[in-house]
Design an enzyme around this catalytic site. Structure first.
Site, PDB file in Angstrom:
ATOM      1  N   TYR A   1     204.222  15.144 -28.311  1.00  0.00           N
ATOM      2  CA  TYR A   1     205.175  14.989 -28.975  1.00  0.00           C
ATOM      3  C   TYR A   1     205.318  16.195 -29.694  1.00  0.00           C
ATOM      4  O   TYR A   1     203.775  16.423 -30.478  1.00  0.00           O
ATOM      5  CB  TYR A   1     205.338  13.871 -30.062  1.00  0.00           C
ATOM      6  CG  TYR A   1     206.120  13.803 -31.609  1.00  0.00           C
ATOM      7  CD1 TYR A   1     207.373  13.889 -31.211  1.00  0.00           C
ATOM      8  CD2 TYR A   1     205.568  14.701 -32.707  1.00  0.00           C
ATOM      9  CE1 TYR A   1     208.688  14.407 -32.045  1.00  0.00           C
ATOM     10  CE2 TYR A   1     206.295  14.955 -34.101  1.00  0.00           C
ATOM     11  CZ  TYR A   1     208.183  14.879 -33.301  1.00  0.00           C
ATOM     12  OH  TYR A   1     208.638  15.069 -34.599  1.00  0.00           O
TER      13      TYR A   1
ATOM     14  N   ARG B   1     210.961   9.170 -46.271  1.00  0.00           N
ATOM     15  CA  ARG B   1     211.833  10.519 -45.146  1.00  0.00           C
ATOM     16  C   ARG B   1     212.882  10.185 -44.510  1.00  0.00           C
ATOM     17  O   ARG B   1     212.982  10.389 -43.695  1.00  0.00           O
ATOM     18  CB  ARG B   1     210.432   9.805 -44.031  1.00  0.00           C
ATOM     19  CG  ARG B   1     209.100  11.280 -44.046  1.00  0.00           C
ATOM     20  CD  ARG B   1     209.172  12.095 -44.115  1.00  0.00           C
ATOM     21  NE  ARG B   1     209.375  12.806 -42.914  1.00  0.00           N
ATOM     22  CZ  ARG B   1     209.707  13.989 -42.331  1.00  0.00           C
ATOM     23  NH1 ARG B   1     210.681  14.249 -43.045  1.00  0.00           N
ATOM     24  NH2 ARG B   1     210.518  14.073 -41.141  1.00  0.00           N
TER      25      ARG B   1
ATOM     26  N   ASP C   1     203.118  15.307 -38.263  1.00  0.00           N
ATOM     27  CA  ASP C   1     202.917  14.272 -37.779  1.00  0.00           C
ATOM     28  C   ASP C   1     202.714  13.052 -36.734  1.00  0.00           C
ATOM     29  O   ASP C   1     202.547  13.543 -35.798  1.00  0.00           O
ATOM     30  CB  ASP C   1     205.035  14.442 -36.505  1.00  0.00           C
ATOM     31  CG  ASP C   1     205.459  13.488 -37.104  1.00  0.00           C
ATOM     32  OD1 ASP C   1     205.108  11.835 -37.425  1.00  0.00           O
ATOM     33  OD2 ASP C   1     206.929  13.621 -37.249  1.00  0.00           O
TER      34      ASP C   1
ATOM     35  N   GLU D   1     202.470  12.164 -42.176  1.00  0.00           N
ATOM     36  CA  GLU D   1     203.858  11.981 -41.346  1.00  0.00           C
ATOM     37  C   GLU D   1     203.844  10.235 -40.293  1.00  0.00           C
ATOM     38  O   GLU D   1     202.999  10.447 -40.029  1.00  0.00           O
ATOM     39  CB  GLU D   1     204.657  12.678 -41.221  1.00  0.00           C
ATOM     40  CG  GLU D   1     206.303  11.436 -40.761  1.00  0.00           C
ATOM     41  CD  GLU D   1     207.145  12.519 -40.830  1.00  0.00           C
ATOM     42  OE1 GLU D   1     207.213  13.905 -40.553  1.00  0.00           O
ATOM     43  OE2 GLU D   1     208.126  11.878 -39.715  1.00  0.00           O
TER      44      GLU D   1
ATOM     45  N   GLU E   1     211.360   7.897 -41.812  1.00  0.00           N
ATOM     46  CA  GLU E   1     212.391   8.399 -40.539  1.00  0.00           C
ATOM     47  C   GLU E   1     213.291   7.502 -39.798  1.00  0.00           C
ATOM     48  O   GLU E   1     214.225   7.677 -39.786  1.00  0.00           O
ATOM     49  CB  GLU E   1     211.963   9.936 -39.657  1.00  0.00           C
ATOM     50  CG  GLU E   1     211.398   9.290 -39.264  1.00  0.00           C
ATOM     51  CD  GLU E   1     210.633  10.686 -37.613  1.00  0.00           C
ATOM     52  OE1 GLU E   1     210.398  11.198 -38.672  1.00  0.00           O
ATOM     53  OE2 GLU E   1     210.518  10.522 -36.881  1.00  0.00           O
TER      54      GLU E   1
ATOM     55  N   TRP F   1     206.459   6.239 -29.063  1.00  0.00           N
ATOM     56  CA  TRP F   1     206.638   7.522 -28.889  1.00  0.00           C
ATOM     57  C   TRP F   1     206.682   7.417 -30.030  1.00  0.00           C
ATOM     58  O   TRP F   1     207.617   7.298 -31.386  1.00  0.00           O
ATOM     59  CB  TRP F   1     207.390   7.950 -27.821  1.00  0.00           C
ATOM     60  CG  TRP F   1     207.723   9.470 -27.941  1.00  0.00           C
ATOM     61  CD1 TRP F   1     207.274  10.009 -26.781  1.00  0.00           C
ATOM     62  CD2 TRP F   1     208.119   9.483 -27.999  1.00  0.00           C
ATOM     63  NE1 TRP F   1     207.472  11.401 -27.081  1.00  0.00           N
ATOM     64  CE2 TRP F   1     208.434  10.995 -27.724  1.00  0.00           C
ATOM     65  CE3 TRP F   1     209.232   9.844 -29.255  1.00  0.00           C
ATOM     66  CZ2 TRP F   1     209.211  12.629 -28.598  1.00  0.00           C
ATOM     67  CZ3 TRP F   1     210.525  10.716 -30.146  1.00  0.00           C
ATOM     68  CH2 TRP F   1     210.780  11.958 -29.810  1.00  0.00           C
TER      69      TRP F   1
ATOM     70  N   ARG G   1     204.835  22.694 -41.061  1.00  0.00           N
ATOM     71  CA  ARG G   1     204.244  21.411 -40.216  1.00  0.00           C
ATOM     72  C   ARG G   1     203.509  21.515 -38.762  1.00  0.00           C
ATOM     73  O   ARG G   1     204.056  22.425 -38.136  1.00  0.00           O
ATOM     74  CB  ARG G   1     205.579  20.879 -39.440  1.00  0.00           C
ATOM     75  CG  ARG G   1     204.984  19.247 -38.707  1.00  0.00           C
ATOM     76  CD  ARG G   1     205.816  18.211 -38.556  1.00  0.00           C
ATOM     77  NE  ARG G   1     206.388  18.498 -37.298  1.00  0.00           N
ATOM     78  CZ  ARG G   1     207.354  17.608 -36.360  1.00  0.00           C
ATOM     79  NH1 ARG G   1     207.353  16.365 -36.440  1.00  0.00           N
ATOM     80  NH2 ARG G   1     207.551  18.054 -35.066  1.00  0.00           N
TER      81      ARG G   1
ATOM     82  N   GLU H   1     213.533  18.988 -44.778  1.00  0.00           N
ATOM     83  CA  GLU H   1     212.500  19.310 -43.100  1.00  0.00           C
ATOM     84  C   GLU H   1     213.645  20.719 -42.852  1.00  0.00           C
ATOM     85  O   GLU H   1     214.994  20.104 -42.711  1.00  0.00           O
ATOM     86  CB  GLU H   1     212.549  18.257 -42.222  1.00  0.00           C
ATOM     87  CG  GLU H   1     211.967  18.528 -40.896  1.00  0.00           C
ATOM     88  CD  GLU H   1     212.149  16.938 -39.983  1.00  0.00           C
ATOM     89  OE1 GLU H   1     212.973  16.485 -40.502  1.00  0.00           O
ATOM     90  OE2 GLU H   1     211.229  17.316 -38.914  1.00  0.00           O
TER      91      GLU H   1
ATOM     92  N   HIS I   1     203.470  10.228 -35.884  1.00  0.00           N
ATOM     93  CA  HIS I   1     205.013   9.812 -34.359  1.00  0.00           C
ATOM     94  C   HIS I   1     204.200   8.433 -34.513  1.00  0.00           C
ATOM     95  O   HIS I   1     204.857   7.691 -33.198  1.00  0.00           O
ATOM     96  CB  HIS I   1     205.013  10.578 -34.032  1.00  0.00           C
ATOM     97  CG  HIS I   1     206.464  11.045 -34.065  1.00  0.00           C
ATOM     98  ND1 HIS I   1     206.881  10.448 -32.429  1.00  0.00           N
ATOM     99  CD2 HIS I   1     207.383  12.145 -34.729  1.00  0.00           C
ATOM    100  CE1 HIS I   1     208.847  10.531 -32.965  1.00  0.00           C
ATOM    101  NE2 HIS I   1     208.640  11.357 -33.297  1.00  0.00           N
TER     102      HIS I   1
HETATM  103  O1  EZ4 Z   1     211.529  12.618 -33.296  1.00  0.00           O
HETATM  104  O2  EZ4 Z   1     214.268  13.197 -34.548  1.00  0.00           O
HETATM  105  O3  EZ4 Z   1     209.660  14.510 -38.653  1.00  0.00           O
HETATM  106  N1  EZ4 Z   1     209.987  14.701 -37.369  1.00  0.00           N
HETATM  107  C1  EZ4 Z   1     210.011  13.899 -36.563  1.00  0.00           C
HETATM  108  C2  EZ4 Z   1     211.992  13.799 -35.135  1.00  0.00           C
HETATM  109  C3  EZ4 Z   1     211.738  12.816 -34.234  1.00  0.00           C
HETATM  110  C4  EZ4 Z   1     213.129  13.021 -34.024  1.00  0.00           C
HETATM  111  C5  EZ4 Z   1     214.050  11.951 -33.405  1.00  0.00           C
HETATM  112  O4  EZ4 Z   1     215.579  12.140 -32.712  1.00  0.00           O
HETATM  113  O5  EZ4 Z   1     209.754  12.893 -36.187  1.00  0.00           O
HETATM  114  O6  EZ4 Z   1     210.970  14.759 -34.472  1.00  0.00           O
HETATM  115 CO    CO Z   2     208.906  12.338 -38.260  1.00  0.00          CO
END
Ligand code: EZ4
Ligand code: CO
Length: 409
Positions: free
Chosen positions: A159, A290, A217, A243, A269, A409, A147, A346, A219
């Site tokens: 992030y 996820r 990701d 992702e 997730e 976030w 990743r 992961e 996010h």
């Molecule tokens: O931000 O698990 O793909 N992984 C992620 C993680 C999440 C954290 C949040 O608790 O997006 O890093």
């Molecule tokens: Co993620």
């Protein structure tokens, strides 16, 4: 067999973990993970105050019945706290059942469908040289899928980038939760990010060639039309997946993204039941699921979710950050090994203190994880070591845009 005790153990070796230990009258114990990053004590209370009293005296072998009982008798269904609590119970009961059967859990789930579980690691850097170093480091560790997350010019904290928080400049694995009394504030600008990212992937492909599976990701930060655009812009770099391109709770957003790009999409997730995926799976809007075993009601619920996904050629991509404890990680690995529609797992390595508290038997070699052959999950909790690391308040960060508006976030 009867359940005689259920202990809720919150410990903080490198970070906070919530572990449930269920004990039966013939001395077999099982472990479950209910860690909910930044909200650990809510799950501890849900279990201690409302679930543990219901478990005492129950037959630990009745896993499906216990799952349905906890889910339906609460009346208030779903949600991350409830589903993490149910997951902790469910995984502990599977651990007990497999130990009683003297088999590793994956054998009870149908046996191995593969020899190992392909894992991806997290590479990141503030600039290209640092990112390339991090990718090389992960390749040396044995990862065969990577990743890629980077800083964005003009944004101070992004992030997924490991080095940016480190005061002494030393590299460490990315850990988003911070042991601060208030959530850390990060900044964000989606247009800068979208301008910057394709060039990063072009450079990585140029340096590392076309073979290496690369993931990214988003996010939850883009609007549907922005995500559609980024997916198109990344197509030349052949991502394994993009992702969480949009905030996950809006399932319909993925229709628009899907119409515009062939970049494979992974999401979920933050989901906790099969219902969160209903439209996504039925309309084939995603390629990878996820969910974490720890946040989606355990092995029992994940198995059903992934079987549903399998009918639409959608594969697993089980969440495995450091905030999933080694117990939750082991549960994921047994499931990964057994199911047919496995995609990728992961894997962020835990710190040394975590390994002291949780004795694990899973292995990682040449890019593949394996849950091992110990009866049950293959994880033992050292309770004395756990007691040396009491709970420390920690929060995930949050985002503000340049004008001060709070952003996903
Ligand atoms: O931000 O698990 O793909 N992984 C992620 C993680 C999440 C954290 C949040 O608790 O997006 O890093
Ligand atoms: Co993620």
């Amino acid at each position: 067999m009867k359940i005689v005790a259920a202990d809720v153990i919150v410990s903080s070796p490198d970070r906070n973990f919530l572990t449930l230990k269920i004990t039966t009258d013939d001395g077999v114990t099982g472990l479950g993970d209910g860690t909910l990053n930044g909200r650990e004590l809510s799950v501890a209370s849900y279990l201690r105050d409302h679930v543990v009293p219901l478990l005492i005296g129950r037959d630990p072998h009745r896993i499906e019945d216990t799952w349905q009982f906890l889910y339906r008798s609460a009346y208030w269904r779903r949600g991350p706290v409830t589903m993490a609590a149910i997951a902790a119970v469910d995984v502990a009961l599977w651990d007990i059942k497999a130990k009683a059967a003297r088999m590793p859990l994956y054998q009870l789930l149908g046996g191995a469908s593969r020899t190992g579980v392909m894992a991806y690691g997290h590479a990141s850097g503030r600039d290209l040289p640092e990112l390339f170093d991090s990718i090389r480091h992960h390749l040396e560790l044995g990862f065969r899928s990577i990743r890629v997350q980077t800083s964005v010019p003009g944004i101070n904290a992004v992030y997924g980038v490991a080095a940016q928080h480190s005061a002494d400049g030393k590299r460490y694995d990315y850990e988003p939760a911070q042991r601060t009394p208030l959530p850390a504030e990060e900044d964000w600008d989606t247009r800068s990010y979208m301008r910057h990212l394709p060039g990063v992937f072009e450079a990585v492909r140029h340096e590392f060639g076309p073979e290496l599976p690369l993931l990214h990701d988003g996010h939850h930060r883009m609007t549907p039309i922005q995500a559609a655009r980024l997916g198109k812009d990344l197509e030349p770099y052949d991502l394994f997946w993009l992702e969480d391109c949009t905030p996950a709770e809006n399932q319909e957003a993925l229709r628009l993204v899907r119409q515009h790009t062939t970049t494979p999409l992974a999401i979920g997730e933050v989901f906790n039941t099969v219902w969160d995926y209903q439209t996504l799976i039925r309309e084939q809007l995603i390629d990878y699921v996820r969910s974490a075993v720890t946040h989606t009601g355990g092995i029992t619920a994940m198995r059903k979710l992934l079987d549903f996904a399998a009918q639409y050629q959608i594969k697993s991509g089980i969440h495995g950050p450091t905030d999933i404890s080694p117990v939750g990680m082991a549960a994921a690995l047994h499931l990964d090994l057994a199911i047919h529609n496995f995609g990728i797992q992961e894997y962020m390595r835990h710190g040394a203190l975590t390994d002291e508290v949780f004795r694990q038997s899973f292995t990682f070699a040449d890019g593949y994880l394996h849950p091992g052959e110990q009866p049950g999950l293959g994880v033992e909790l050292d309770e004395e070591a756990a007691a040396r690391f009491p709970y420390v308040p920690a929060y995930l960060p949050f985002n503000r845009l340049q004008d001060g508006t709070v952003h996903d976030w």
